[in-house]
Design an enzyme around this catalytic site. Structure first.
Site, PDB file in Angstrom:
ATOM      1  N   GLU A   1     -23.927   1.903  -7.118  1.00  0.00           N
ATOM      2  CA  GLU A   1     -25.699   1.591  -7.228  1.00  0.00           C
ATOM      3  C   GLU A   1     -26.025   0.524  -6.784  1.00  0.00           C
ATOM      4  OE1 GLU A   1     -22.966   1.446  -9.987  1.00  0.00           O
ATOM      5  OE2 GLU A   1     -23.554   3.597 -10.962  1.00  0.00           O
TER       6      GLU A   1
ATOM      7  N   TYR B   1     -26.228   1.801   3.622  1.00  0.00           N
ATOM      8  CA  TYR B   1     -25.546   3.042   2.847  1.00  0.00           C
ATOM      9  C   TYR B   1     -25.926   4.203   3.506  1.00  0.00           C
ATOM     10  CZ  TYR B   1     -24.466  -0.705  -0.492  1.00  0.00           C
ATOM     11  OH  TYR B   1     -23.837  -2.099  -1.113  1.00  0.00           O
TER      12      TYR B   1
END
Length: 154
Positions: free
Chosen positions: A103, A115
């Site tokens: 998250e 990411y």
């Protein structure tokens, strides 16, 4: 050098935690991960004997979750976060995971770019996830099945 986190590291880890995050883990939460959670692996990056970054990973059967990643502000932008993430991905594969989740705050553009560049894809929004300001979290995932450690070598 990346090593397993030990209790002695927590003072430095907590200093980074305070400098980097507004919604923070407590000392007790880190201690639980180190001493009691059998699914947890906590890592530190040591540079000249000092902890400059840390990360955590849970692996439960075929599913892994990155629990935390932080780099001391004075070492950000130098590739330490990317190398730590690659280490976590290799570790997840070694432990048999074929799916990995994390998250991130949608406002954290540096982390999102990292990411996504590693191959994570947006999965869903988790409404009011963060306790400090109720910001949503973006849940991201990567399929690890069919990949090997070499895919994430430096």
């Amino acid at each position: 050098m990346i090593e397993l986190m030990v209790e002695h590291d927590l003072e430095e880890v907590m200093a980074i935690e305070k400098a980097v995050f507004t919604s923070r883990w407590t000392y007790e939460q880190f201690l639980y991960e180190l001493k009691e959670n059998p699914y947890s692996t906590m890592l530190v990056w040591r540079h000249d004997g000092k902890v400059i970054a840390y990360a955590g990973l849970w692996v439960l059967f075929e599913r892994a979750e990155i629990t935390t990643v932080a780099v001391s502000p004075s070492y950000q932008g130098q590739g330490y976060g990317r190398k730590l993430m690659k280490c976590l991905l290799r570790l997840a594969i070694q432990k048999g995971a074929d799916l990995i989740l994390l998250e991130v705050r949608p406002s954290n553009n540096k982390a999102l770019n990292l990411y996504r560049s590693l191959g994570f894809e947006d999965l869903r929004i988790r409404k009011a996830y963060y306790q400090d300001d109720h910001e949503d979290a973006l849940e991201m995932m990567m399929i690890l099945g069919g990949r090997d450690e070499e895919d994430f070598s430096d």
